[in-house]
Write a protein that holds these residues in place. Structure first.
Motif, PDB file in Angstrom:
ATOM      1  N   ILE A 142      -6.010  -3.794  -2.655  1.00  0.00           N
ATOM      2  CA  ILE A 142      -5.737  -2.853  -1.240  1.00  0.00           C
ATOM      3  C   ILE A 142      -7.502  -2.076  -1.238  1.00  0.00           C
ATOM      4  O   ILE A 142      -7.642  -1.351  -1.777  1.00  0.00           O
ATOM      5  N   ARG A 166      -4.124  -0.613   6.709  1.00  0.00           N
ATOM      6  CA  ARG A 166      -3.433  -1.188   5.285  1.00  0.00           C
ATOM      7  C   ARG A 166      -1.714  -0.974   4.714  1.00  0.00           C
ATOM      8  O   ARG A 166      -0.722  -1.787   4.553  1.00  0.00           O
ATOM      9  N   ASP A 170       0.363  -6.556   0.374  1.00  0.00           N
ATOM     10  CA  ASP A 170      -1.003  -6.010  -0.159  1.00  0.00           C
ATOM     11  C   ASP A 170      -0.696  -6.587  -1.831  1.00  0.00           C
ATOM     12  O   ASP A 170       0.385  -6.285  -2.030  1.00  0.00           O
ATOM     13  N   ALA A 220       0.371  -1.128   0.034  1.00  0.00           N
ATOM     14  CA  ALA A 220       0.070  -0.289  -0.112  1.00  0.00           C
ATOM     15  C   ALA A 220       0.605   1.391   0.155  1.00  0.00           C
ATOM     16  O   ALA A 220       0.513   2.598  -1.106  1.00  0.00           O
TER      17      ALA A 220
END
Length: 498
Positions: A155, A161, A187, A28
């Protein structure tokens, strides 16, 4: 161009469109940087389709000045950033569609969202999507800017995240809004431009129509590219398929294109199947892999999963199913072609895997919101993009993912693969006893609750093709969302006028 999202060209996908540019974005930190630049460059229409949006997160953690501004001079937090962009771009409209169930999962995030929609610019529009069966989830993660560039992957722009691909232990930037450390988080998403982006825009506008009953016109085609200069292009001028899962609802049938694409990939795989997923419990997918493992010359299958779920209840609900599936696969794996791992940091801390990636023979890449569980095959609303028949580009992206997990360079990974000849042997040769590495996933202890949840698939239901889906008129998710929304709106009004 096909403009009707209800027309299915193939059971494996909805549309195939040209992508002028395609990028694989890992983790992310890089995604939020690219997303920020694309939002700033949007001029007409920004479509935000997500499981959740947390408007209070910093998009660039640790980079705010004393006034809360990022290095680009705009607010670092997502909500104020969107408000400022709309203020600067006088023709821009933002449409934010989020799952109405998120107001129950994370009720604290609803008030800032409604505050932005009600008290912010009239060009910021919000819809809570309840167009699904009770208990189902709107799970797509799509952003489309002016139909020129789109993101589609796993994401969410929400709390916990953010992480870098280094997944540094005790990274001071990897904290929640209270300043508490959050887990390392792996991710993946993708970015496309050109007709493929416009198709995702069409899909997103259709989702808005279903949720709000409002038809959005597509933006006027623009000549100037808004692709970020520092976003690496992994492939150019390629065909990209778009596949969906949509549960049956209000007379519309089940669309399980993602499942059919996965099953076709498993049937057609010659050498390798590589999977990254938050879960590993889809009955049809696991059965198809089981059948291939019985073949002497069948493909090797490598699965990357998180060690544990985010909660004990989720662990019981989903990883008991995973353990049962893995036990069946190991029993059938007479040719030693199956591995399932979880990644760890240099300090040995497990990295949570939220990515949703499926690669066949280093040639076809599936990436999107769909997990390897029953819900994503036939209950929740999902969207994947598929890069087809692109050996060099897809192999390079697979190398990048595995090199990250093993803590080596892509060059070293590729050289080792050429020497060892197979994916499993390459992982074995590079997998150290310390540092970044992949560890064998072990069976978790079972208990009465996990057995009950697995036996009933209470948290992992699905619809099947041609199933009778007559729906009563009882309470639906949107009714619960309306109640929660009314409470939050009352709170906003009370805060403003007290």
């Amino acid at each position: 161009m096909n403009t009707d999202p209800t027309e299915t060209e193939s059971v494996r996908h909805w549309r195939v469109e040209r992508a002028d540019e395609f990028s694989l974005i890992v983790d992310a930190s890089d995604y939020f940087k690219a997303l920020r630049k694309v939002i700033r460059a949007s001029r007409q229409q920004l479509l935000l389709i997500g499981w959740d949006f947390d408007l209070e997160i910093e998009m660039l953690p640790g980079e705010s000045d004393a006034d809360g501004l990022a290095p680009d001079g705009l607010p670092n937090k997502l909500g104020p950033f969107l408000e400022k962009v709309v203020e600067v771009q006088s023709e821009l409209h933002i449409y934010m569609l989020k799952w109405n169930g998120s107001v129950l999962v994370a009720p604290g995030r609803l008030a800032p969202t409604l505050g932005l929609a009600v008290l912010g610019s009239e060009r910021i529009h919000l819809a809570l999507d309840g167009h699904h069966p009770f208990g189902a989830c709107h799970h797509q993660k799509i952003v489309v800017a002016d139909d020129q560039i789109a993101f589609c992957g796993g994401i969410d722009a929400t709390e916990s995240r953010w992480d870098t691909s280094e997944h540094l232990p005790d990274d001071p930037r990897r904290v929640d809004k209270k300043g508490e450390p959050t887990a390392p988080w792996h991710d993946v998403t993708s970015s496309v431009s050109g007709p493929a982006a416009a198709a995702l825009g069409n899909l997103s506008r259709h989702r808005w129509l279903r949720a709000r009953g409002e038809t959005l016109a597509p933006p006027t085609p623009a000549k100037d590219s808004i692709w970020p200069d520092d976003l690496k292009v992994d492939a150019e001028n390629i065909d990209v398929a778009i596949a969906r899962t949509e549960p049956p609802f209000d007379g519309a049938p089940l669309r399980n294109e993602i499942e059919e694409a996965f099953l076709a990939g498993i049937r057609e795989a010659k050498h390798t199947i590589y999977i990254e997923s938050q879960y590993f419990a889809a009955e049809t997918v696991c059965a198809a892999i089981e059948a291939r493992l019985s073949e002497e010359n069948g493909p090797q299958v490598v699965v990357i999963n998180p060690e544990y779920a985010l909660s004990e209840f989720e662990d019981d609900a989903m990883h008991e199913l995973r353990d049962r599936a893995v036990a069946r696969l190991i029993e059938k794996d007479v040719h030693d072609h199956f591995r399932i791992y979880f990644p760890v940091t240099v300090a040995g801390q497990p990295i949570y895997v939220h990515a949703k990636v499926f690669i066949v023979d280093g040639v076809d890449l599936h990436i999107g919101s769909a997990n390897m569980n029953n819900r994503s095959m036939g209950f929740d609303t999902e969207c994947n993009v598929i890069v087809m028949a692109q050996r060099d580009a897809v192999s390079d992206m697979q190398d990048r993912l595995l090199a990250e997990h093993l803590g080596v360079s892509q060059t070293e990974f590729r050289k080792t693969l050429e020497k060892e000849g197979t994916l499993i042997d390459t992982i074995g040769a590079l997998n150290g006893k310390s540092g970044r590495r992949l560890r064998d996933l072990k069976k978790r202890p079972s208990n009465m609750r996990s057995a009950m949840l697995a036996d009933t698939r209470l948290m992992d239901p699905r619809y099947h093709p041609n199933e009778d889906t007559s729906t009563g008129q009882g309470i639906r998710p949107r009714h619960l969302g309306l109640v929660a929304g009314a409470v939050a709106l009352g709170w906003i009004i009370w805060k403003k006028f007290r």
